[in-house]
Motif scaffolding. Structure first.
Motif, PDB file in Angstrom:
ATOM      1  N   ASP A  92     -10.142   3.890  74.788  1.00 41.32           N
ATOM      2  CA  ASP A  92     -10.591   3.557  76.003  1.00 41.32           C
ATOM      3  C   ASP A  92      -9.867   2.095  76.502  1.00 41.32           C
ATOM      4  O   ASP A  92     -10.583   1.305  76.985  1.00 41.32           O
ATOM      5  N   GLY A  93      -8.709   1.886  75.769  1.00 40.96           N
ATOM      6  CA  GLY A  93      -8.224   0.510  76.059  1.00 40.96           C
ATOM      7  C   GLY A  93      -8.597  -0.679  75.490  1.00 40.96           C
ATOM      8  O   GLY A  93      -8.666  -1.668  75.798  1.00 40.96           O
ATOM      9  N   VAL A  95      -8.885  17.284  87.064  1.00 44.74           N
ATOM     10  CA  VAL A  95      -8.978  16.233  87.834  1.00 44.74           C
ATOM     11  C   VAL A  95      -7.842  15.275  87.521  1.00 44.74           C
ATOM     12  O   VAL A  95      -7.082  14.469  88.364  1.00 44.74           O
ATOM     13  N   ALA A  96      -7.618  14.963  86.115  1.00 47.94           N
ATOM     14  CA  ALA A  96      -6.731  14.125  85.871  1.00 47.94           C
ATOM     15  C   ALA A  96      -5.131  14.886  86.007  1.00 47.94           C
ATOM     16  O   ALA A  96      -4.171  13.949  86.547  1.00 47.94           O
ATOM     17  N   GLY A 135     -18.560   6.312  79.082  1.00 50.23           N
ATOM     18  CA  GLY A 135     -19.755   6.787  80.048  1.00 50.23           C
ATOM     19  C   GLY A 135     -19.316   6.814  81.417  1.00 50.23           C
ATOM     20  O   GLY A 135     -20.049   7.612  82.173  1.00 50.23           O
ATOM     21  N   TRP A 136     -18.170   6.217  81.778  1.00 49.98           N
ATOM     22  CA  TRP A 136     -17.622   6.201  83.079  1.00 49.98           C
ATOM     23  C   TRP A 136     -17.151   7.641  83.505  1.00 49.98           C
ATOM     24  O   TRP A 136     -16.810   7.968  84.608  1.00 49.98           O
ATOM     25  N   LEU A 138      -8.789   7.012  83.003  1.00 52.50           N
ATOM     26  CA  LEU A 138      -8.815   8.626  82.850  1.00 52.50           C
ATOM     27  C   LEU A 138      -7.290   9.247  82.595  1.00 52.50           C
ATOM     28  O   LEU A 138      -7.331  10.062  81.572  1.00 52.50           O
ATOM     29  N   LEU A 139      -6.409   8.589  83.068  1.00 54.38           N
ATOM     30  CA  LEU A 139      -5.140   9.144  82.576  1.00 54.38           C
ATOM     31  C   LEU A 139      -4.720   8.542  81.193  1.00 54.38           C
ATOM     32  O   LEU A 139      -3.387   9.298  80.734  1.00 54.38           O
ATOM     33  N   ALA A 140      -5.315   7.619  80.888  1.00 55.95           N
ATOM     34  CA  ALA A 140      -4.729   7.199  79.308  1.00 55.95           C
ATOM     35  C   ALA A 140      -5.626   8.299  78.264  1.00 55.95           C
ATOM     36  O   ALA A 140      -5.240   8.002  77.282  1.00 55.95           O
ATOM     37  N   LEU A 141      -6.591   9.018  78.624  1.00 54.16           N
ATOM     38  CA  LEU A 141      -7.280   9.816  77.699  1.00 54.16           C
ATOM     39  C   LEU A 141      -6.390  10.503  76.692  1.00 54.16           C
ATOM     40  O   LEU A 141      -5.393  11.118  77.255  1.00 54.16           O
TER      41      LEU A 141
END
Length: 277
Positions: free
Chosen positions: A151-152, A263-264, A178-179, A243-246
Motif C-alpha cells: 500500500d505504498g 473496478v480497477a 481498509g480503504w 487501488l491501481l498499485a495493488l
C-alpha cells in the motif's frame, strides 16, 4: 542533502503518519510501516514520505550510488529538517503513532534504556534492484525501504528482515488496506447524491428499498456497489492510485469476488483512453 548531518546523533523518537496495522508496528524485531515517517534525532529530523500516499511527492529522492557511478532512486522522498518544523508534515486528520527507540530498536541491544546513536547512514541495494537508506545504530543496522506492494508504505525494519504478505484480506475499514472496504468513510457522489460510504446503510433510501424487493438482489447489490466504488475511486485520485498499485489477490468482506478487480480494470481503461486523446 548531507546524510552526514544526522550521524552521531541519538534517535529520540519515531513518528508514523498514516501507520499500518498496530499488529505490525511498535514490536521489537518487526517492521514499522506507514505512509510517512519522521525520525527525530537530537538536532535534525529525517522526514520520509510515500509518493503513493502523498501526491505532492510524485517521485523518490535520487542519491549518488556508493560506487559513484550513476544515481539510485529510493522510491520515497526524504527531507532533512529541524525538529521544530516537523508539525507542518502532519496533515489534518491523519492518524499518527509515536514509537520510542527503546520500544523497538532495543531488539538487538542489551541495554533497553539506552539512547541509540546513529553511527552511519548510507545506501543499501534491496531485492529486485531497489535501493534503501541503511542506518547503522549501536547494536544493529536498519533499512528505510519504500514498499509499493504494501500500500505504498515506507518500512523501517532490521536489515534483511522485511515484512511479507502473499494476499490481502480486509474485514473492516480500520485494518491495513481498509480503504478498500465498502464501509470506509470517504464521501463521493453518485447521480447527484452524496454518499458517506458504499455500505448499504449509507445508500440512498430508494436504492435500499429496491434491493429489498429486487427479484435478483445479489446482482442488484453487485451492480450498485460497482457504481459506488467506481465513483469513490474516480473522484479520489489518492485512493485511485493506491487501488491501481495493488499487487496481491484481494478478498474483502461485503464485496463480491472479482468486483474490486473489475473496478480497477475499468479505471485503467479510463486512464488509457485519456492518454490516447
Amino acid at each position: 542533502m548531507l546524510l552526514e548531518d544526522i550521524q552521531l546523533q541519538p534517535l529520540q523518537k519515531i513518528e508514523l503518519l498514516d501507520p499500518w496495522s498496530r499488529k505490525v508496528s511498535g514490536t521489537a524485531s518487526r517492521s514499522l510501516l506507514a505512509g510517512a515517517m519522521i525520525l527525530h534525532f537530537d538536532h535534525t529530523a529525517l522526514v520520509c514520505t510515500s509518493p503513493l500516499r502523498f501526491m505532492r511527492c510524485q517521485s523518490g529522492t535520487t542519491i549518488a550510488k556508493p560506487d559513484g557511478i550513476g544515481m539510485a532512486s529510493l522510491g520515497y522522498r526524504i527531507t532533512l529538517t529541524k525538529p521544530e518544523e516537523c508539525p507542518q508534515w502532519h496533515p489534518a486528520g491523519l492518524c499518527k503513532e509515536v514509537i520510542r527507540p527503546t520500544q523497538w530498536l532495543a531488539g538487538t541491544i542489551q541495554d533497553r534504556s539506552a539512547v541509540h546513536v546513529l553511527l552511519h547512514a548510507g545506501l543499501d541495494q534491496q531485492r529486485e534492484g531497489a535501493w534503501a537508506l541503511k542506518l547503522r545504530f549501536v547494536g544493529g543496522s536498519y533499512c528505510l525501504t519504500w514498499r509499493p506492494d504494501l500500500d505504498g508504505c515506507i518500512e523501517f525494519a532490521p536489515a534483511r528482515q522485511q515484512h511479507t504478505i502473499d494476499s490481502i484480506t480486509v474485514s473492516s475499514p480500520t485494518e491495513a488496506f481498509g480503504w478498500l472496504h465498502p464501509a470506509y468513510q470517504h464521501p463521493f457522489v453518485v447521480d447527484e447524491s452524496c454518499w458517506h460510504s458504499a455500505k448499504i446503510s449509507d445508500w440512498p433510501w430508494p436504492l435500499r428499498k429496491a434491493l429489498q424487493s429486487h427479484h435478483e438482489p445479489e446482482r442488484f447489490y453487485r451492480e450498485t456497489l460497482s457504481r459506488a466504488l467506481g465513483a469513490r475511486y474516480r473522484q479520489t485520485p489518492s485512493l485511485r492510485q493506491r487501488l491501481l498499485a495493488l499487487r496481491y489477490p484481494v478478498q474483502i468482506n461485503d464485496v463480491p469476488d472479482g468486483l474490486i478487480q473489475e473496478v480497477a480494470a475499468a479505471l485503467r481503461k479510463d486512464s488509457l483512453a485519456g492518454l490516447a486523446r
